[in-house]
Design a protein around this motif. Structure first.
Motif, PDB file in Angstrom:
ATOM      1  N   LEU A 284       0.825  -1.202   0.000  1.00 33.98           N
ATOM      2  CA  LEU A 284       0.000   0.000   0.000  1.00 33.98           C
ATOM      3  C   LEU A 284       0.861   1.255   0.000  1.00 33.98           C
ATOM      4  O   LEU A 284       0.533   2.256  -0.651  1.00 33.98           O
ATOM      5  CB  LEU A 284      -0.920  -0.005   1.223  1.00 33.98           C
ATOM      6  N   ASN A 285       1.977   1.215   0.717  1.00 35.45           N
ATOM      7  CA  ASN A 285       2.896   2.351   0.711  1.00 35.45           C
ATOM      8  C   ASN A 285       3.474   2.587  -0.681  1.00 35.45           C
ATOM      9  O   ASN A 285       3.655   3.731  -1.108  1.00 35.45           O
ATOM     10  CB  ASN A 285       4.032   2.125   1.707  1.00 35.45           C
ATOM     11  N   ILE A 286       3.772   1.488  -1.383  1.00 32.60           N
ATOM     12  CA  ILE A 286       4.296   1.618  -2.741  1.00 32.60           C
ATOM     13  C   ILE A 286       3.242   2.229  -3.659  1.00 32.60           C
ATOM     14  O   ILE A 286       3.547   3.093  -4.490  1.00 32.60           O
ATOM     15  CB  ILE A 286       4.756   0.241  -3.266  1.00 32.60           C
ATOM     16  N   VAL A 287       1.995   1.797  -3.508  1.00 32.25           N
ATOM     17  CA  VAL A 287       0.904   2.356  -4.318  1.00 32.25           C
ATOM     18  C   VAL A 287       0.796   3.859  -4.083  1.00 32.25           C
ATOM     19  O   VAL A 287       0.700   4.664  -5.026  1.00 32.25           O
ATOM     20  CB  VAL A 287      -0.424   1.656  -3.988  1.00 32.25           C
ATOM     21  N   ILE A 288       0.805   4.264  -2.812  1.00 30.00           N
ATOM     22  CA  ILE A 288       0.687   5.690  -2.480  1.00 30.00           C
ATOM     23  C   ILE A 288       1.866   6.469  -3.050  1.00 30.00           C
ATOM     24  O   ILE A 288       1.709   7.558  -3.612  1.00 30.00           O
ATOM     25  CB  ILE A 288       0.594   5.865  -0.952  1.00 30.00           C
ATOM     26  N   PHE A 318       7.024   2.983 -14.233  1.00 30.84           N
ATOM     27  CA  PHE A 318       6.550   2.866 -12.855  1.00 30.84           C
ATOM     28  C   PHE A 318       6.619   1.419 -12.356  1.00 30.84           C
ATOM     29  O   PHE A 318       6.786   1.179 -11.159  1.00 30.84           O
ATOM     30  CB  PHE A 318       5.133   3.426 -12.755  1.00 30.84           C
ATOM     31  N   LEU A 319       6.520   0.482 -13.279  1.00 31.71           N
ATOM     32  CA  LEU A 319       6.746  -0.910 -12.896  1.00 31.71           C
ATOM     33  C   LEU A 319       8.192  -1.094 -12.451  1.00 31.71           C
ATOM     34  O   LEU A 319       8.467  -1.759 -11.448  1.00 31.71           O
ATOM     35  CB  LEU A 319       6.412  -1.829 -14.067  1.00 31.71           C
ATOM     36  N   ALA A 385       1.756  -3.959  -6.885  1.00 26.93           N
ATOM     37  CA  ALA A 385       1.398  -2.636  -6.381  1.00 26.93           C
ATOM     38  C   ALA A 385       1.610  -1.540  -7.421  1.00 26.93           C
ATOM     39  O   ALA A 385       1.096  -0.425  -7.260  1.00 26.93           O
ATOM     40  CB  ALA A 385       2.221  -2.325  -5.127  1.00 26.93           C
ATOM     41  N   THR A 386       2.341  -1.832  -8.493  1.00 30.27           N
ATOM     42  CA  THR A 386       2.614  -0.818  -9.524  1.00 30.27           C
ATOM     43  C   THR A 386       1.552  -0.781 -10.617  1.00 30.27           C
ATOM     44  O   THR A 386       1.565   0.137 -11.445  1.00 30.27           O
ATOM     45  CB  THR A 386       3.981  -1.075 -10.179  1.00 30.27           C
ATOM     46  N   LEU A 387       0.664  -1.773 -10.640  1.00 30.36           N
ATOM     47  CA  LEU A 387      -0.257  -1.883 -11.770  1.00 30.36           C
ATOM     48  C   LEU A 387      -1.181  -0.673 -11.879  1.00 30.36           C
ATOM     49  O   LEU A 387      -1.312  -0.068 -12.946  1.00 30.36           O
ATOM     50  CB  LEU A 387      -1.078  -3.174 -11.647  1.00 30.36           C
ATOM     51  N   TYR A 388      -1.828  -0.304 -10.765  1.00 29.06           N
ATOM     52  CA  TYR A 388      -2.769   0.823 -10.833  1.00 29.06           C
ATOM     53  C   TYR A 388      -2.070   2.161 -11.105  1.00 29.06           C
ATOM     54  O   TYR A 388      -2.481   2.900 -12.007  1.00 29.06           O
ATOM     55  CB  TYR A 388      -3.586   0.890  -9.542  1.00 29.06           C
TER      56      TYR A 388
END
Length: 405
Positions: A284-288, A318-319, A385-388
């Motif tokens: 979640l931290n990576i997503v943020i 970003f991936l 986590a990088t997909l979105y």
């Protein structure tokens, strides 16, 4: 590969918004904490399993042939042991006699398990010699000699070469009932297996002396089978069934200690699930981090797309950034996890109560195979986590982003 180059620059560049850099560091530390905690937890689980297994198998057999119903002992135990010795993977088989007795020592009287071993059986001698702490195994050939566990000797006040009374409930019948029998024995050895229950309650004597104490001349109630690899115990138990007949049963060590093995297996599963939640938090931290980076680098993304970069390439930037965060955190976590496990086992940092846990310290047994799948899972979660954020970056419209520039 320019995607990786840009991702590395984005990750290491100074930010206009310091909060993004802080969250990036937190993301890396989150991945590292999850990997480190999982490596240490698995090392503890492996350590308990390995240490307990070694302690148990160092003092007990891999396979025991016993009666289904307690009767008159195993008939023709010696000849049956010879037949079992010819099975594949069997190093040796020997008749054994167990019984409950009392030790009347200088300090106190304690109940214990008397095990009579065949001194001519090489496997039984070798197993006992491995755990013998003091004394001589050869002295057990003398009549009236015994080897006691270290904890039992300490509690009963016994020392090497001291004499004591051994009390057997299988005594003489009198008009007033059965009377216990008393025998004088001399301590010729003290063993320490590392397993508290064995060191606290077991004593060894020759098979002849044990038969004399229990009043069972020429009787054995178990045949111990030692294998070259304990993992074959279940297979050998099935192979032994036609030889031992319907009145006897072959019990492998895995069956004897099923509760302990199942408890350790369940603990491992719970540990993986529980500590694995740390990886989800770091994801979640990576997503943020990446979402905020997309917002900050919106103009840069538009410029790249204006220069010909394709949406798929923007997504790969970003991936790659998520992969870098996961890889750095995983490497740091593996380094810390294996270092802590090594030092914890070497210096025995965590002490335990032997009466509760059967061991006096927490053993660590880190395995490289655990590191492989833990690293793969951590990096895999980081990539997911990088997909979105990557998809959002690929949807940036250059004309809209650069309209007011």
């Amino acid at each position: 590969m320019f995607e990786y180059f840009i991702a590395r620059r984005y990750l290491m560049a100074k930010r206009k918004q310091a909060v993004i850099s802080v969250i990036t560091v937190i993301s890396i530390l989150g991945v590292a904490a999850g990997v480190m905690a999982l490596i240490v937890a698995l090392a503890i689980n492996n350590g308990f399993r390995t240490t307990l297994q070694q302690s148990l198998l160092g003092a007990t057999a891999h396979l025991n042939i016993v009666e289904k119903q307690v009767d008159e002992g195993i008939p023709s135990a010696s000849s049956l042991a010879d037949k079992l010795s010819r099975l594949p993977h069997v190093q040796g088989a020997a008749p054994t006699l167990y019984g409950n007795v009392l030790i009347s020592g200088p300090a106190q009287t304690l109940g214990c398990v008397l095990k009579g071993i065949n001194l001519d059986a090489a496997t039984q001698r070798a197993d006992l010699r491995k755990i013998l702490k003091q004394g001589s195994l050869d002295a057990l050939n003398e009549r009236g000699t015994i080897i006691v566990g270290s904890k039992l000797a300490q509690d009963a006040g016994l020392r090497l070469n001291s004499r004591f009374q051994l009390v057997s409930p299988q005594g003489e019948m009198t008009p007033f009932g059965q009377r216990p029998s008393y025998f004088t024995f001399r301590v010729v050895g003290i063993f320490e297996s590392g397993f508290y229950d064995l060191d606290k309650t077991w004593i060894y004597a020759s098979l002849a002396d044990t038969q004399r104490v229990l009043g069972l001349t020429g009787i054995a109630n178990s045949i111990e089978v030692k294998l070259d690899d304990p993992q074959y115990a279940d297979d050998i138990a099935r192979a032994a069934a036609p030889l031992i007949g319907p009145k006897l049963i072959a019990i492998p060590w895995t069956e004897q200690n099923r509760q302990l093995i199942n408890a350790l297996r369940l603990e491992r599963t719970v540990t993986i699930v529980t500590i694995g939640l740390i990886q989800l938090v770091s994801a979640l931290n990576i997503v943020i981090t990446l979402i905020m980076m997309v917002m900050e680098k919106n103009r840069d993304i538009a410029v790249l797309m204006s220069l010909g970069a394709k949406p798929r390439q923007i997504q790969r930037i970003f991936l790659a950034e998520g992969l870098l965060i996961g890889a750095i955190g995983t490497a740091l976590g593996l380094l810390l996890g294996y270092s802590l496990s090594y030092l914890g086992d070497r210096f025995r940092w965590i002490s335990l109560d032997e009466q509760v846990y059967a061991l006096n310290y927490v053993p660590f047994d880190p395995r490289w195979t655990d590191g492989l799948w833990v690293a793969a899972v951590a990096i895999g979660i980081s990539l997911l986590a990088t997909l979105y954020p990557g998809r959002q970056a690929a949807r940036v419209a250059p004309a809209e982003a650069l309209r007011y520039e």
